[in-house]
Design a protein around this motif. Sequence first.
Motif, PDB file in Angstrom:
ATOM      1  N   MET A 135       0.814  -1.202   0.000  1.00  0.00           N
ATOM      2  CA  MET A 135       0.000   0.000   0.000  1.00  0.00           C
ATOM      3  C   MET A 135       0.846   1.249   0.000  1.00  0.00           C
ATOM      4  SD  MET A 135      -3.188   0.593  -0.020  1.00  0.00           S
ATOM      5  CE  MET A 135      -3.731  -1.026   0.498  1.00  0.00           C
ATOM      6  N   SER A 136       2.143   1.046   0.191  1.00  0.00           N
ATOM      7  CA  SER A 136       3.032   2.200   0.290  1.00  0.00           C
ATOM      8  C   SER A 136       2.982   3.047  -0.954  1.00  0.00           C
ATOM      9  CB  SER A 136       4.470   1.730   0.521  1.00  0.00           C
ATOM     10  OG  SER A 136       5.349   2.807   0.460  1.00  0.00           O
ATOM     11  N   SER A 137       2.870   4.356  -0.765  1.00  0.00           N
ATOM     12  CA  SER A 137       2.911   5.269  -1.905  1.00  0.00           C
ATOM     13  C   SER A 137       4.124   6.174  -1.846  1.00  0.00           C
ATOM     14  CB  SER A 137       1.625   6.120  -1.943  1.00  0.00           C
ATOM     15  OG  SER A 137       1.480   6.869  -0.760  1.00  0.00           O
ATOM     16  N   ASP A 138       4.970   5.972  -0.870  1.00  0.00           N
ATOM     17  CA  ASP A 138       6.193   6.775  -0.762  1.00  0.00           C
ATOM     18  C   ASP A 138       7.299   6.048  -1.501  1.00  0.00           C
ATOM     19  OD1 ASP A 138       8.106   8.567  -0.070  1.00  0.00           O
ATOM     20  OD2 ASP A 138       8.288   7.912   2.010  1.00  0.00           O
ATOM     21  N   THR A 139       7.220   6.037  -2.835  1.00  0.00           N
ATOM     22  CA  THR A 139       8.177   5.268  -3.625  1.00  0.00           C
ATOM     23  C   THR A 139       9.110   6.160  -4.404  1.00  0.00           C
ATOM     24  OG1 THR A 139       6.522   5.115  -5.379  1.00  0.00           O
ATOM     25  CG2 THR A 139       6.690   3.268  -3.864  1.00  0.00           C
ATOM     26  N   SER A 140       9.322   7.353  -3.933  1.00  0.00           N
ATOM     27  CA  SER A 140      10.276   8.232  -4.596  1.00  0.00           C
ATOM     28  C   SER A 140      11.690   7.809  -4.238  1.00  0.00           C
ATOM     29  CB  SER A 140      10.031   9.677  -4.173  1.00  0.00           C
ATOM     30  OG  SER A 140      10.030   9.786  -2.783  1.00  0.00           O
ATOM     31  N   LEU A 147      -2.805  11.055   5.307  1.00  0.00           N
ATOM     32  CA  LEU A 147      -2.216   9.903   5.981  1.00  0.00           C
ATOM     33  C   LEU A 147      -0.792   9.658   5.510  1.00  0.00           C
ATOM     34  CD1 LEU A 147      -5.155   7.323   6.186  1.00  0.00           C
ATOM     35  CD2 LEU A 147      -4.154   8.695   8.014  1.00  0.00           C
ATOM     36  N   GLU A 148      -0.516   9.960   4.244  1.00  0.00           N
ATOM     37  CA  GLU A 148       0.845   9.817   3.723  1.00  0.00           C
ATOM     38  C   GLU A 148       1.799  10.766   4.439  1.00  0.00           C
ATOM     39  OE1 GLU A 148      -1.732   7.874   0.929  1.00  0.00           O
ATOM     40  OE2 GLU A 148      -1.853   9.838   1.864  1.00  0.00           O
ATOM     41  N   ARG A 149       1.362  11.979   4.687  1.00  0.00           N
ATOM     42  CA  ARG A 149       2.202  12.948   5.392  1.00  0.00           C
ATOM     43  C   ARG A 149       2.497  12.481   6.809  1.00  0.00           C
ATOM     44  NH1 ARG A 149       3.382  18.392   4.820  1.00  0.00           N
ATOM     45  NH2 ARG A 149       2.048  18.510   2.975  1.00  0.00           N
ATOM     46  N   LEU A 150       1.450  12.011   7.491  1.00  0.00           N
ATOM     47  CA  LEU A 150       1.631  11.535   8.862  1.00  0.00           C
ATOM     48  C   LEU A 150       2.517  10.294   8.885  1.00  0.00           C
ATOM     49  CD1 LEU A 150       0.937  11.705  11.862  1.00  0.00           C
ATOM     50  CD2 LEU A 150      -1.169  10.421  11.374  1.00  0.00           C
ATOM     51  N   MET A 160      -1.881   9.065  -3.284  1.00  0.00           N
ATOM     52  CA  MET A 160      -2.616   9.117  -2.020  1.00  0.00           C
ATOM     53  C   MET A 160      -3.282   7.771  -1.742  1.00  0.00           C
ATOM     54  SD  MET A 160      -4.323  12.941  -2.175  1.00  0.00           S
ATOM     55  CE  MET A 160      -5.431  12.517  -0.822  1.00  0.00           C
ATOM     56  N   ALA A 161      -2.595   6.681  -2.062  1.00  0.00           N
ATOM     57  CA  ALA A 161      -3.198   5.350  -1.985  1.00  0.00           C
ATOM     58  C   ALA A 161      -3.669   5.009  -0.575  1.00  0.00           C
ATOM     59  CB  ALA A 161      -2.203   4.300  -2.475  1.00  0.00           C
ATOM     60  N   LEU A 162      -2.880   5.305   0.430  1.00  0.00           N
ATOM     61  CA  LEU A 162      -3.263   4.960   1.800  1.00  0.00           C
ATOM     62  C   LEU A 162      -4.496   5.739   2.224  1.00  0.00           C
ATOM     63  CD1 LEU A 162      -2.653   3.399   4.378  1.00  0.00           C
ATOM     64  CD2 LEU A 162      -1.112   5.263   5.065  1.00  0.00           C
ATOM     65  N   SER A 163      -4.501   7.039   1.989  1.00  0.00           N
ATOM     66  CA  SER A 163      -5.657   7.863   2.331  1.00  0.00           C
ATOM     67  C   SER A 163      -6.889   7.419   1.553  1.00  0.00           C
ATOM     68  CB  SER A 163      -5.359   9.345   2.040  1.00  0.00           C
ATOM     69  OG  SER A 163      -4.303   9.817   2.840  1.00  0.00           O
ATOM     70  N   ASN A 164      -6.708   7.122   0.272  1.00  0.00           N
ATOM     71  CA  ASN A 164      -7.852   6.728  -0.556  1.00  0.00           C
ATOM     72  C   ASN A 164      -8.354   5.331  -0.212  1.00  0.00           C
ATOM     73  OD1 ASN A 164      -8.240   9.062  -2.131  1.00  0.00           O
ATOM     74  ND2 ASN A 164      -6.517   8.521  -3.446  1.00  0.00           N
ATOM     75  N   PHE A 181       6.173   0.492   9.778  1.00  0.00           N
ATOM     76  CA  PHE A 181       5.299  -0.675   9.721  1.00  0.00           C
ATOM     77  C   PHE A 181       4.420  -0.780  10.964  1.00  0.00           C
ATOM     78  CE2 PHE A 181       8.916  -2.457   7.000  1.00  0.00           C
ATOM     79  CZ  PHE A 181       8.345  -1.947   5.848  1.00  0.00           C
ATOM     80  N   LEU A 182       4.915  -0.364  12.105  1.00  0.00           N
ATOM     81  CA  LEU A 182       4.080  -0.375  13.309  1.00  0.00           C
ATOM     82  C   LEU A 182       2.924   0.615  13.168  1.00  0.00           C
ATOM     83  CD1 LEU A 182       6.774  -0.636  16.139  1.00  0.00           C
ATOM     84  CD2 LEU A 182       5.182  -2.420  15.368  1.00  0.00           C
ATOM     85  N   PHE A 183       3.201   1.765  12.569  1.00  0.00           N
ATOM     86  CA  PHE A 183       2.132   2.731  12.325  1.00  0.00           C
ATOM     87  C   PHE A 183       1.101   2.149  11.360  1.00  0.00           C
ATOM     88  CE2 PHE A 183       0.386   6.277   9.789  1.00  0.00           C
ATOM     89  CZ  PHE A 183      -0.231   6.997  10.799  1.00  0.00           C
ATOM     90  N   LEU A 184       1.570   1.446  10.332  1.00  0.00           N
ATOM     91  CA  LEU A 184       0.659   0.812   9.386  1.00  0.00           C
ATOM     92  C   LEU A 184      -0.184  -0.251  10.090  1.00  0.00           C
ATOM     93  CD1 LEU A 184      -0.018   0.828   6.315  1.00  0.00           C
ATOM     94  CD2 LEU A 184       1.530  -1.123   6.096  1.00  0.00           C
ATOM     95  N   ALA A 185       0.442  -1.007  10.998  1.00  0.00           N
ATOM     96  CA  ALA A 185      -0.302  -2.018  11.752  1.00  0.00           C
ATOM     97  C   ALA A 185      -1.376  -1.370  12.610  1.00  0.00           C
ATOM     98  CB  ALA A 185       0.664  -2.824  12.629  1.00  0.00           C
ATOM     99  N   LEU A 186      -1.051  -0.234  13.209  1.00  0.00           N
ATOM    100  CA  LEU A 186      -2.039   0.472  14.031  1.00  0.00           C
ATOM    101  C   LEU A 186      -3.226   0.913  13.183  1.00  0.00           C
ATOM    102  CD1 LEU A 186      -2.698   1.639  16.828  1.00  0.00           C
ATOM    103  CD2 LEU A 186      -1.505   3.720  16.153  1.00  0.00           C
ATOM    104  N   LEU A 187      -2.938   1.453  11.994  1.00  0.00           N
ATOM    105  CA  LEU A 187      -4.023   1.810  11.077  1.00  0.00           C
ATOM    106  C   LEU A 187      -4.835   0.579  10.698  1.00  0.00           C
ATOM    107  CD1 LEU A 187      -2.410   4.337   8.540  1.00  0.00           C
ATOM    108  CD2 LEU A 187      -4.038   4.836  10.369  1.00  0.00           C
TER     109      LEU A 187
END
Length: 361
Positions: free
Chosen positions: A1-6, A345-348, A284-288, A125-131
């Motif tokens: 789901m990661s969109s931070d692929t720069s 959510l991507e920013r956070l 904005m994949a995570l937010s969307n 990844f812990l933040f992703l698990a919390l989400l």
Amino acid sequence: MSSDTSDHLSTAPSGTPTRTPTRAANGPRTPSGSRTAARSRIAALDVVRGIALCGIMIVNLPPLFGLDAITDTGAVQSFYRIEQDFVQNRFFPIFSLLFGIGFGIMWNSAQARSPRPRLALLRRFLFLALLGVGHAFLQPGEALLPYALVAIVILLPSTWIPARALAATTSITGGVLLAVGVWFGGGQVIIPGLFLLGFAAGYADAIRRALRHPGWLALIGAASAAISATGFLLTDYITRQLHMWITAGLGITMALCLVVIILLLMLTPAEVVLRSIFAPLGRMALSNYIGATLLILGVKAVEPDLAQFDDHDGYLAGVLICVGIMIVQIVVSALWLRFVGQGPLERLWRLVTWGRAGARA
């Protein structure tokens, strides 16, 4: 789901890279020259992610509304059969592969962004698990929590593989695990294999390399299309459902074919249209992803019974709802990125991962 692929490489509109990374002797690859070189995204990945997000939404809506797969006469709902053959387990592998690719790209620049990159990625990844835990209360079949757990167990330990052997090791291991996952019927068991294959591809800059060789891409796409067509010609719907390894394997080959088609289109004038429509969704994949669940549940709160609107037990109405949500998210994502620059959510997520200094890097 990661969109931070720069990463630290700039890309021409056609996808041709303009810099080549060099590999550090004892760590992830960093670009030659300054460690703070300008970063750019790989637009093709954002487009693929945005299209996959649309497919995932169509898969998630029926269970949220409790739509029946069997008609009153005992037959399988026609729309359900179409979904099972052409949508279910076709877009989920793409997301899983993209997650691994994003991690590989991120690992290449991780040491430049944090003195303790593995700890930063563990926080990610812990933040992703919390989400995921929170999202599971809204959508029991959500993917964020399994993604986070597999990333912690599989991806993070893989970063200790020596740099010279990392791509080969993760590719081979990922291929074996993917084959095992397909044999056991697909679903979440294919995540580890696709994560590792994606990690290898992102780490080795395989996407940019592939975009430089459209002929090879076309051959891969043709082969995957031929395998998919053969699978459908030799089996029927019941057989594919009784032997889930068949539909899982077809899911992989069809997903690969779709990805190749998108990458090839990104090398044509269609790139302008694809980028303008689907890249904002992907960025904005995570937010969307979470936002789509909220919007679907909002529609359900207003009208919980879709079956009254069509003769397909609500499946047609569900598809139309998904299309409406897609349009809303495409417009909102484009406007949000234009004025804000990054999804909420991507920013956070980025801030939690890298801290304030690393997020600005």
